[in-house]
Write a protein that holds these residues in place. Structure first.
Motif, PDB file in Angstrom:
ATOM      1  N   PRO A   9     -26.550  47.831 -11.708  1.00 53.55           N
ATOM      2  CA  PRO A   9     -27.219  48.302 -12.922  1.00 53.55           C
ATOM      3  C   PRO A   9     -28.480  47.480 -13.179  1.00 53.55           C
ATOM      4  CG  PRO A   9     -24.873  47.970 -13.316  1.00 53.55           C
ATOM      5  CD  PRO A   9     -25.178  47.363 -11.981  1.00 53.55           C
ATOM      6  N   ARG A  10     -29.414  48.048 -13.919  1.00 58.53           N
ATOM      7  CA  ARG A  10     -30.641  47.317 -14.242  1.00 58.53           C
ATOM      8  C   ARG A  10     -30.365  46.213 -15.257  1.00 58.53           C
ATOM      9  NH1 ARG A  10     -35.608  51.542 -14.667  1.00 58.53           N
ATOM     10  NH2 ARG A  10     -36.741  49.565 -14.789  1.00 58.53           N
ATOM     11  N   LEU A  11     -29.399  46.438 -16.133  1.00 61.64           N
ATOM     12  CA  LEU A  11     -28.984  45.364 -17.039  1.00 61.64           C
ATOM     13  C   LEU A  11     -28.220  44.303 -16.246  1.00 61.64           C
ATOM     14  CD1 LEU A  11     -27.660  47.374 -20.120  1.00 61.64           C
ATOM     15  CD2 LEU A  11     -29.744  45.988 -20.046  1.00 61.64           C
ATOM     16  N   GLU A  12     -28.555  43.049 -16.467  1.00 63.32           N
ATOM     17  CA  GLU A  12     -27.819  41.967 -15.821  1.00 63.32           C
ATOM     18  C   GLU A  12     -26.626  41.526 -16.652  1.00 63.32           C
ATOM     19  OE1 GLU A  12     -30.676  38.923 -15.106  1.00 63.32           O
ATOM     20  OE2 GLU A  12     -31.810  40.112 -13.651  1.00 63.32           O
ATOM     21  N   GLN A  13     -26.761  41.620 -17.955  1.00 65.38           N
ATOM     22  CA  GLN A  13     -25.695  41.163 -18.843  1.00 65.38           C
ATOM     23  C   GLN A  13     -25.609  42.072 -20.060  1.00 65.38           C
ATOM     24  OE1 GLN A  13     -26.168  37.135 -20.187  1.00 65.38           O
ATOM     25  NE2 GLN A  13     -24.515  37.267 -21.696  1.00 65.38           N
ATOM     26  N   VAL A  14     -24.386  42.329 -20.522  1.00 59.29           N
ATOM     27  CA  VAL A  14     -24.128  43.076 -21.756  1.00 59.29           C
ATOM     28  C   VAL A  14     -23.196  42.226 -22.603  1.00 59.29           C
ATOM     29  CG1 VAL A  14     -23.190  45.173 -22.781  1.00 59.29           C
ATOM     30  CG2 VAL A  14     -24.356  45.289 -20.565  1.00 59.29           C
ATOM     31  N   THR A  15     -23.606  41.947 -23.831  1.00 58.52           N
ATOM     32  CA  THR A  15     -22.757  41.185 -24.742  1.00 58.52           C
ATOM     33  C   THR A  15     -22.391  42.054 -25.938  1.00 58.52           C
ATOM     34  OG1 THR A  15     -23.758  39.073 -24.113  1.00 58.52           O
ATOM     35  CG2 THR A  15     -22.575  39.145 -26.204  1.00 58.52           C
ATOM     36  N   TYR A  16     -21.099  42.294 -26.105  1.00 60.52           N
ATOM     37  CA  TYR A  16     -20.582  42.981 -27.284  1.00 60.52           C
ATOM     38  C   TYR A  16     -20.194  41.907 -28.298  1.00 60.52           C
ATOM     39  CZ  TYR A  16     -20.075  47.170 -24.360  1.00 60.52           C
ATOM     40  OH  TYR A  16     -20.294  48.242 -23.544  1.00 60.52           O
ATOM     41  N   ARG A  17     -20.903  41.861 -29.391  1.00 55.81           N
ATOM     42  CA  ARG A  17     -20.576  40.907 -30.444  1.00 55.81           C
ATOM     43  C   ARG A  17     -19.549  41.547 -31.367  1.00 55.81           C
ATOM     44  NH1 ARG A  17     -25.000  38.373 -34.687  1.00 55.81           N
ATOM     45  NH2 ARG A  17     -23.495  37.653 -36.260  1.00 55.81           N
TER      46      ARG A  17
END
Length: 576
Positions: A264-272
């Protein structure tokens, strides 16, 4: 028929199942924070999220780190996930055989081809040779076989095991204790999965695209038991991997460099993680620059009290996004009551509702006025066949049914789950029915759990009149509406309205198994005309969600089905 998968722009559309009441698995209060080495200070996640000092010559690319809000997910086990918070993350971590693009065409994920027998009973899937788990092992057909058997095993207590019911012996396994190994699915080779159905079911590929039918690893779950979804233990086959789960704080995902379709183009996803109902707190975090979006608008809505301010702010107004949902809010009618036997009475109650005014001025929410019950995207839907709003026509129909200006019509009740939103709806209906039709409406709010019990009980059947109903597509197929909601065989377990129409039942049951798409849609369209004439429930509006998205976030597009938002193609541009 043999189908070959090709990748398309809408490729990661994931459809899903969910009812209006969600049940999940509650985490233990003493469960420690779940972390992996990657989230420790100086670890991989920290480095990915930390910008490099900018030089005067070259602009620094924006870190590909998306931050969005969520409530605490009860589980990350695909077999047990029933709530939006859990499913939102599960669809990033796991994928099944197929998905559906924006045009409704099936595209392959775990499967690169599939063949359907002439009698519609056997599906043979050719699995992708380069699909791998996050630990590097190949995804093979036996992983699907075991996962489906596990979901149906009563000891798993999977609420959505019913997704698998079209498969041969599935119901007997789930309800009668038949050995799960008798399920009609087999793996004659590592790359071949053969599924046998009880009877032809044109919606089977839609079902196969849901998270309940993703593959799982028996060895991983056997080794770690209930802790198999901890970041240190979990093994996934989707585009992201889980690297942190700190309860009531955050869930962090990282892109998989070895994903078969490319990272994916996103390296990191953070769900707060925010508490349920913390709409104001989430909005404040977004405006403070701590979030890149309010999310798909399902967990957290824009507070209605803030909407006027947001619309007056040119910057925030430009960041507002509205996405339609495959869902309808309607009013359920008790057809056992003598005063509702004439369809002209039912139509009159629907035709006096000013739906646009209700949405804009009363409920102050987004949505589309609903003439008919089925939302956009459901084949067979024909809104023009339904009676449209007209107070004059409603009064005429009520008089023709024997109740001129409401004379002789009994006081009726409207029951709803107590909330500020539905209280406004109830008060609007009360005033509207009195002013337009001379009908007295008594309001009866109930707490959610009591409301759900009441709608299925004797008190509703014996003395109820109207209640607030609604449905969100489990998967975008007409069988999930015409068959599941309005077929009299299903009624008692769904809305318990008591409506029955034998010709409608015949048509939708034939349509469910029809293999010819044109014939299938024709049957559902004929059934739609019966619904329009009979008016078994009162359509009010089709849901949509409104959220805020920063201008640098690209390809963030909640889907019509439950607002789920696969992040495979989302990225952040470099605009400042």
């Amino acid at each position: 028929m043999t189908f070959l998968s090709t990748r398309s722009a809408g490729y990661f559309a994931i459809v899903c199942l969910l009812t209006t009441a969600c049940v999940g698995v509650t985490p233990r209060a003493d469960t420690p924070a779940r972390t992996s080495a990657a989230e420790e200070p100086g670890g991989e996640l920290a480095r990915a999220a930390t910008p490099v000092a900018a030089s005067t010559a070259t602009p620094v690319p924006r870190p590909q780190h998306l931050r969005l809000p969520l409530t605490e997910p009860p589980t990350l086990d695909p077999s047990l996930a029933t709530d939006n918070a859990s499913i939102d993350i599960v669809v990033q971590l796991f994928e099944g055989l197929v998905a559906f693009d924006a045009q409704g065409a099936a595209v392959g994920l775990g499967a690169e081809s599939w063949d359907v027998s002439d009698d519609g009973l056997t599906y043979t899937f050719g699995l992708r040779h380069d699909a791998r788990w996050s630990d590097g092992k190949p995804v093979v057909a036996e992983h699907y076989v075991w996962s489906w058997q596990r979901a149906l095993d009563p000891s798993t207590a999977a609420d959505y095991a019913t997704t698998l019911y079209p498969v041969k012996n599935a119901q007997r396994i789930h309800r009668q204790g038949l050995d799960p190994r008798q399920l009609g699915v087999e793996a004659p080779g590592e790359r071949t999965l053969v599924v046998t159905l009880e009877q032809p079911n044109a919606a089977f590929l839609r079902l196969a695209s849901t998270w309940t039918m993703v593959p799982l690893r028996q060895d991983v779950i056997a080794l770690h038991g209930d802790r198999w979804t901890d970041p240190a233990n979990i093994v996934t086959n989707g585009p992201f991997r889980l690297v942190a789960w700190r309860h009531d704080s955050q869930v962090a995902l990282q892109s998989r460099r070895d994903y078969w379709a490319g990272p994916p183009r996103l390296e990191q996803v953070t769900y707060r993680i925010f508490p349920e109902g913390a709409h104001e707190q989430v909005l404040a975090a977004y405006e403070a620059g701590e979030l890149d979006t309010l999310g798909p608008g399902t967990a957290f809505e824009i507070p209605s009290a803030q909407m006027e301010r947001l619309l007056a702010d040119s910057k925030l107004r430009d960041e507002l996004r509205t996405f339609p949902q495959s869902a309808t809010m309607f009013i359920t009618i008790n057809h056992r009551r003598p005063h509702f036997q004439d369809p002209r009475v039912r139509q009159a109650l629907g035709q006096v509702i000013d739906r646009q005014r209700l949405l804009d001025q009363v409920l102050r929410r987004t949505g589309v006025p609903a003439t008919g019950l089925q939302p956009e995207g459901i084949p067979g839907r024909e809104p023009s066949a339904w009676p449209w709003e007209s107070v004059e026509e409603a009064r005429r129909k009520l008089a023709e049914a024997g109740f001129p200006e409401g004379e002789g019509f009994p006081e009726i009740t409207f029951t709803y789950n107590a909330s500020p939103q539905w209280k406004l709806l109830a008060e609007y209906l009360q005033q509207r029915y009195k002013d337009a039709l001379g009908i007295t409406l008594k309001l009866e709010p109930m707490e959610w759990a009591a409301f759900m019990r009441w709608r299925r009980g004797d008190d509703w059947q014996r003395a109820g009149d109207l209640y607030r109903g609604g449905w969100f597509s489990d998967y975008e197929d007409p069988s999930n509406w015409y068959n599941l909601l309005w077929d009299s065989r299903e009624d008692r377990g769904v809305f318990n309205s008591g409506w029955r129409h034998d010709e409608f039942d015949r048509q939708v049951r034939e349509a469910r198994g029809a293999s010819d798409p044109a014939r299938r849609e024709d049957l559902y369209r004929e059934a739609e005309q019966i619904l329009a004439d009979e008016y078994p429930s009162i359509p009010v509006f089709h849901y949509s969600v409104r959220t805020l998205v920063k201008p640098y976030v690209e390809n963030f597009a909640p889907q019509r089905v439950l607002g789920l938002t696969p992040l495979r193609d989302t990225y952040l541009n470099d605009s400042r």
